[in-house]
Structures are given as structure tokens and as C-alpha cells.
Design a protein around this motif. Structure first.
Motif, PDB file in Angstrom:
ATOM      1  N   UNK B 177       1.115  -1.307   0.097  1.00  0.00           N
ATOM      2  CA  UNK B 177       0.134   0.133  -0.258  1.00  0.00           C
ATOM      3  C   UNK B 177       0.955   1.348   0.309  1.00  0.00           C
ATOM      4  N   UNK B 178       1.863   1.201   0.860  1.00  0.00           N
ATOM      5  CA  UNK B 178       2.893   2.675   0.652  1.00  0.00           C
ATOM      6  C   UNK B 178       3.896   2.933  -0.647  1.00  0.00           C
ATOM      7  N   UNK B 181       1.226   4.534  -2.371  1.00  0.00           N
ATOM      8  CA  UNK B 181       0.685   5.289  -1.919  1.00  0.00           C
ATOM      9  C   UNK B 181       1.843   6.708  -2.547  1.00  0.00           C
ATOM     10  N   UNK B 197      -6.330  -9.888   0.975  1.00  0.00           N
ATOM     11  CA  UNK B 197      -7.233  -8.521   1.278  1.00  0.00           C
ATOM     12  C   UNK B 197      -7.211  -8.516   2.722  1.00  0.00           C
ATOM     13  N   UNK B 198      -6.371  -7.417   2.677  1.00  0.00           N
ATOM     14  CA  UNK B 198      -7.251  -6.688   3.076  1.00  0.00           C
ATOM     15  C   UNK B 198      -8.175  -5.912   2.956  1.00  0.00           C
ATOM     16  N   UNK B 199      -9.209  -5.224   3.770  1.00  0.00           N
ATOM     17  CA  UNK B 199     -10.876  -4.499   3.887  1.00  0.00           C
ATOM     18  C   UNK B 199     -10.745  -3.909   3.114  1.00  0.00           C
ATOM     19  N   UNK B 200      -9.722  -2.772   3.822  1.00  0.00           N
ATOM     20  CA  UNK B 200      -9.409  -0.888   3.271  1.00  0.00           C
ATOM     21  C   UNK B 200      -8.431  -1.066   2.336  1.00  0.00           C
ATOM     22  N   UNK B 202      -5.209   2.241   2.953  1.00  0.00           N
ATOM     23  CA  UNK B 202      -4.777   3.062   3.996  1.00  0.00           C
ATOM     24  C   UNK B 202      -5.481   4.241   3.693  1.00  0.00           C
ATOM     25  N   UNK B 203      -5.382   5.335   5.289  1.00  0.00           N
ATOM     26  CA  UNK B 203      -5.834   6.854   4.713  1.00  0.00           C
ATOM     27  C   UNK B 203      -4.702   7.666   4.659  1.00  0.00           C
ATOM     28  N   UNK B 204      -4.236   7.422   3.357  1.00  0.00           N
ATOM     29  CA  UNK B 204      -3.151   8.907   3.487  1.00  0.00           C
ATOM     30  C   UNK B 204      -2.818   9.542   2.302  1.00  0.00           C
ATOM     31  N   UNK B 205      -4.402   9.737   2.233  1.00  0.00           N
ATOM     32  CA  UNK B 205      -4.928  10.606   1.041  1.00  0.00           C
ATOM     33  C   UNK B 205      -4.895  10.633  -0.174  1.00  0.00           C
ATOM     34  N   UNK B 206      -4.328   9.170  -0.977  1.00  0.00           N
ATOM     35  CA  UNK B 206      -4.518   8.291  -1.953  1.00  0.00           C
ATOM     36  C   UNK B 206      -4.779   7.035  -2.409  1.00  0.00           C
TER      37      UNK B 206
END
Lengths: 224, 224
Positions: B177-178, B181, B197-200, B202-206
Motif C-alpha cells: 500500500x505504501x 501511495x 485481502x485487506x478490507x480497506x 490506507x488513509x494517507x490521502x491517495x
């Protein structure tokens, strides 16, 4: 011990126990408290590091909220607005490690003490005041002023600029190994508080000058 | 789908399964294989990120060795020279995710394909050759050439400079994910391979432009 005028402390994990939020999360999400607390802290740090690397700074209070939201979504628990507020507010009353007040009191008799945190001032100041630690610190500094997260050299440089001394006259104290690595690479003396009783320090080419298990040991090293 | 000329893949975790080393570690350290593999990967990434932030680059093969040594010390298992060699060598024969060869074959009929990895060329080239993937890739690129780890903008910029196109003509594919991003922040189109299979996200703005669970889904999106 080399010449020393100033001791700069990291806040989260060093003075204040970030996992004290697990009690509140356990109350809100029975059986999931520790899991939430751990993933939250892991992602909080990851977000700060990655945003530092990609050059898109977001303040730590926003990162703390976003990493909490991620954590709850990922773990499949519903974070209402009320629960979010409770958990974020718990960051303003994190527990102190028990030896901290007495150790700070003794250290403050001999040195300038300061905090340098990745947290924003609106996170750290209430926490310091809540525990009545304000009198011990000459400076409570947030990297938010320069928008460069620790362990970037710019973050430690910001702290250095606030004191009229050389970098090697500062002892930097943290339980976070990446923080000791950054501070040591920058040129501060360092003391690693090995609070998790890890058997070894990281292998990134830097080593702490001192390894202690709590701040009482620091008092013994620098005050006598 | 926007105009697209080139697809650039991350290697570790995206094409190759880094946790395939856990079998070898299990053989060498019975009952500890998975634990070693997981801490090793966590620290390997952490070392790359922290060294990027503090500005002291070490090549990924050294980081991989140092993080393995840390892992074994931390977990209290004895890493002999022989065992270290076996584990490091296993990085040169990591398993492929099973759909990869066939998907690459189809994608290569329509696009330039490339790899951009944090690994050094002496790590990635033998691995690509071992799996007979060389014919599919126009470029196999290591950030070691510029000594700037992904997700720094300089790492993606290095890849862009090797192609005669605009950044938005490149689709960057990663399970990390990084990495998505960083690539998205840089301006590439992105596809996140959600292998865990992560559900979401990351919440880093991208956000990724595409979320896929394997490369067959990518073929369906970009080839038809």
C-alpha cells in the motif's frame, strides 16, 4: 559521561504509554482493545514515515485520526463519531510511565529538559499539563513547526536551534529505536529506553550511547 | 481506462512471495518459520524507510541481511553463517504468485512491461531469470541506481526517465500500500494488488485507480 547541558525526550512511548488507550478501546470494543491499540500505533507511525518520504506532510493529529479509522475498518469494528472522539481524547490523558515524574524532578535540578515530539502542540501540551509536568520542561517542541517528522535530520535540527549549544551537548532519550537511530545519526548523544525489553537494538548502523530500562537508570547515569 | 503505454511492477510481494522463505526458515528453525519470515519482512521494510528518512542509504541486500540478523537475535534463535547463507539465498528463488507468468505473457502483447524494485540488481536479476520471466520485461530497474528508496518521488522519477512517456501513461502495480501511495502521489496510474485481502486501503490521502486481487484481473481491465 561527556559534557551535557540539555536532555531532550521523545513523548509517545517514552514518557507516556500509548498503549494505555487499549483500556478505553477494550471498553468500547470488548475483546478487541489490545488489537486495536497495536494496529493503531503501527499504522500511525507508518503513516508519518511514508508521508515524510513522499513529501506530503499531514499533522500528527490528522494522522492519528486517519490511522484509527483505518484500524477499525480493517478489523471490522464500527467506529461511531462518539467512539472516535472518546479514543482520540484518550490521547490527551495517556498514562505516564510510573517512574517519570520523580525522575524528571531529579534531572531538572541538573539539566535543561525538553520534549521533541512528532505530535502536534494541541496533542502534547494538554497531556503534559494533565500530568503536571510543565514545570520540569524548558521547551515543549513539536516538529509540526517545521513539518518534518522525526527521524529526519530537519526535525532534530529544529530542536537544536532552540538551544544555544552544540549537538553533542544534547542527550536525546527515546524508547523508539528509529528515533534513537535518527538522533544518533544527527549527532546527539542518545539513551534508548528499552521499555519493551527487546533483546537487541536495531541494526541500522547506529547504536545508542546508553541503554536503560527506565528513567531512574538515566538519573543514576547523569546525576551522580 | 486512460491512455497507457507501460506497466511497471513492484517485485517483492507483488510478483514474488516474500513469505515463501518461511518454508526454508521452518526447516532451519522448526516451529519458528512463519514468525521469522514475518518479523524479517517487517524490519526489512522499516530499515529501508528509516534509512531513507535519515539520509543514510544502505543497499537492500545489506538491509536484508541486517534485518535477518536482528530478527534472529530478537527471537532468540542462533543464526550460523551457513543458515544465514541459506536464508539469504532463498531470496533468489522466492516463489512466484501462480497467475503471474500467464498474466505477464498476455500483458506483454499489449504494453511495455518493467520492474521497479527496492532490491538490488544482484537480488532481482537472478530471481527473474530463475522464473524465466526475462523475455517479458523491457526493463528491470533497481532504485539502487539512484539510492533513493520507494516510496520517495526520486525513485519513481528514475523509472519514468527510462521511458519516453508522460507519468500518467504509466500504470504502476504493487501489493504494497505504501508503494501505491507513493506512485499515485508521484502521478502514475496505479493498481493495488490486494493479495492479503485487506478490507480497506490506507488513509494517507491517495487512492489506487484500480483494486485487484491478482494479475488476471489486471489483464481483464487493460487488455479487453
Amino acid at each position: 559521561m561527556k559534557h551535557l547541558t540539555t536532555i531532550v525526550f521523545d513523548a509517545y512511548g517514552t514518557l507516556f504509554d500509548v498503549h494505555s488507550v487499549s483500556e478505553k478501546s477494550e471498553e468500547l470494543f470488548p475483546t478487541r482493545g489490545r488489537q486495536i491499540s497495536e494496529l493503531w500505533r503501527t499504522k500511525q507511525l507508518e503513516y508519518a514515515f511514508i508521508q515524510q518520504i513522499i513529501g506530503r506532510y499531514q499533522p500528527f493529529d490528522e494522522i492519528t485520526r486517519n490511522s484509527l479509522r483505518f484500524t477499525c475498518e480493517q478489523l471490522g469494528v464500527t467506529l461511531t463519531e462518539e467512539k472516535e472522539k472518546v479514543l482520540l481524547d484518550s490521547y490527551l490523558t495517556l498514562s505516564l510511565y510510573e517512574e517519570v515524574p520523580n525522575a524528571l524532578k531529579q534531572l531538572a535540578n541538573h539539566y535543561h529538559l525538553a520534549i521533541l515530539t512528532n505530535g502536534t502542540l494541541n496533542m502534547i501540551q494538554p497531556l503534559v499539563e494533565y500530568h503536571h509536568l510543565t514545570p520540569y520542561f524548558t521547551q515543549v517542541m513539536s516538529i509540526d513547526d517545521v513539518k518534518q517528522y522525526k527521524p529526519s535530520p530537519a526535525a532534530y535540527s529544529y530542536a537544536l536551534d532552540r538551544f544555544n549549544c552544540k549537538r553533542e551537548d544534547i542527550l536525546f532519550v527515546s524508547s523508539n529505536t528509529w528515533d534513537i537511530t535518527g538522533a544518533s545519526s544527527f549527532g546527539f548523544q542518545t539513551a534508548w529506553v528499552n521499555r519493551k525489553s527487546q533483546s537487541v537494538f536495531d541494526r541500522m548502523g547506529q547504536q545508542p550511547d546508553h541503554i536503560i530500562s527506565n528513567l531512574n537508570e538515566l538519573v543514576r547515569i547523569v546525576c551522580y
